[in-house]
Design an enzyme around this catalytic site. Structure first.
Site, mmCIF file in Angstrom:
data_model
loop_
_atom_site.group_PDB
_atom_site.id
_atom_site.type_symbol
_atom_site.label_atom_id
_atom_site.label_comp_id
_atom_site.label_asym_id
_atom_site.label_seq_id
_atom_site.Cartn_x
_atom_site.Cartn_y
_atom_site.Cartn_z
ATOM 1 N N LYS A 96 0.746 -1.270 -0.014
ATOM 2 C CA LYS A 96 0.111 0.088 -0.148
ATOM 3 C C LYS A 96 0.830 1.197 -0.047
ATOM 4 O O LYS A 96 2.122 1.080 0.551
ATOM 5 C CB LYS A 96 -0.860 0.082 1.220
ATOM 6 C CG LYS A 96 -2.038 -1.015 1.142
ATOM 7 C CD LYS A 96 -2.926 -0.979 0.018
ATOM 8 C CE LYS A 96 -3.850 -2.271 -0.351
ATOM 9 N NZ LYS A 96 -5.012 -2.100 0.820
ATOM 10 N N ARG A 150 -2.725 -10.376 4.038
ATOM 11 C CA ARG A 150 -3.017 -10.597 2.739
ATOM 12 C C ARG A 150 -1.667 -10.016 1.895
ATOM 13 O O ARG A 150 -1.822 -8.958 2.004
ATOM 14 C CB ARG A 150 -4.226 -10.202 2.157
ATOM 15 C CG ARG A 150 -4.360 -10.440 0.742
ATOM 16 C CD ARG A 150 -5.916 -9.526 0.189
ATOM 17 N NE ARG A 150 -5.981 -9.778 -1.299
ATOM 18 C CZ ARG A 150 -5.732 -8.946 -1.985
ATOM 19 N NH1 ARG A 150 -4.927 -7.748 -1.679
ATOM 20 N NH2 ARG A 150 -5.994 -8.876 -3.340
#
Length: 271
Positions: free
Chosen positions: A209, A246
């Site tokens: 991210k 994840r």
């Protein structure tokens, strides 16, 4: 949870595994590297991504899931469409992972109920005036991102239970990076203990991210540069008791999970 994007425009690896054989081979490699589950997606949810049609999404994910399931590999399907979730269930998928929390498609909760497999519901409050097909920007979380995430996840759980989904099949995801600011994401990570201490297992999806890549912004960065920071988040999440993480880079996060496990269990069997 190892990520396999059968897409052409995912922010990190779009186009690399668009061919079915490449996606299957990559998934098997991730399992060899230590993934416990493979999350297969056929549509990018990066900000500004163009949605693919239902037929294309199903054609991308179904053969991958079926091939992996036939070899005993545990899979989840990353989709906001009920029809795609149903096709994945028919192909043998083990979990439905909906980043919209079941809100993008009115038929999703009934598909989840009928599939009778675990489901993951994620927090994603869309930008005012947009829908889930128009990702991007930062939504209004009322000045308290942690309270907002807890409230919305509670509402999603209520929706799921009312639809007939079993409580023991529900996993929650705080939705790091989805319409959230950098400060929002860090606040949620800091609040992991209280989120993990809730009634449902928690999935943490921080991999690559932008807010993690920005730790190295003084040297410039590519999103893959966030892998070391992702592994740090993995270690802390595992140490705190998260249900799963994840990730794109499985080997490093596998080591991080195992270190956290060894740390937590050290001396447990001593007299």
């Amino acid at each position: 949870m190892g990520i396999v994007n059968v897409t052409e425009d995912s922010f990190s690896d779009g186009g690399r595994y668009l061919e079915i054989d490449d996606a299957i081979a990559h998934a098997k490699q991730l399992v060899t590297q230590g993934a416990d589950m493979i999350d297969v997606g056929g549509e990018s949810t990066r900000p500004g991504a163009t949605r693919v049609d239902e037929k294309t999404e199903i054609a991308r994910i179904r053969p991958v899931i079926q091939a992996l399931s036939e070899e005993g590999i545990v899979t989840s399907v990353d989709t906001m469409r009920a029809a795609t979730a149903a096709a994945a269930a028919e192909a043998g998928v083990d979990m439905i992972n909906d980043v919209s929390g079941g809100l993008a498609d009115p038929a999703m909760y009934s598909v989840m109920r009928d599939a009778r497999i675990p489901v993951c519901l994620m927090h994603w409050r869309t930008v005012a005036g947009a829908d889930f097909a128009e990702a991007g920007g930062q939504a209004d979380h009322g000045g308290d991102i942690v309270a907002d995430v807890q409230q919305v996840l509670g509402e999603l759980v209520d929706n799921a239970l009312k639809a007939g989904i079993a409580a023991e099949d529900i996993v929650l995801d705080p939705g790091l990076g989805f319409a959230k600011s950098r400060a929002d994401n860090w606040a949620l990570l800091r609040a992991l203990p209280q989120l993990i201490d809730g009634d449902f297992p928690l999935l943490v999806g921080a991999s690559r991210k932008r807010f993690l890549a920005q730790i190295r912004t003084d040297r410039g960065y590519h999103l893959a540069d966030a892998d070391p920071a992702t592994a740090a988040v993995t270690a802390i999440s595992a140490q705190m008791g998260a249900w799963g993480v994840r990730v794109h880079d499985v080997p490093t996060s596998r080591d991080a999970v195992d270190v956290a496990s060894a740390w937590n269990t050290a001396g447990a069997h001593r007299g």
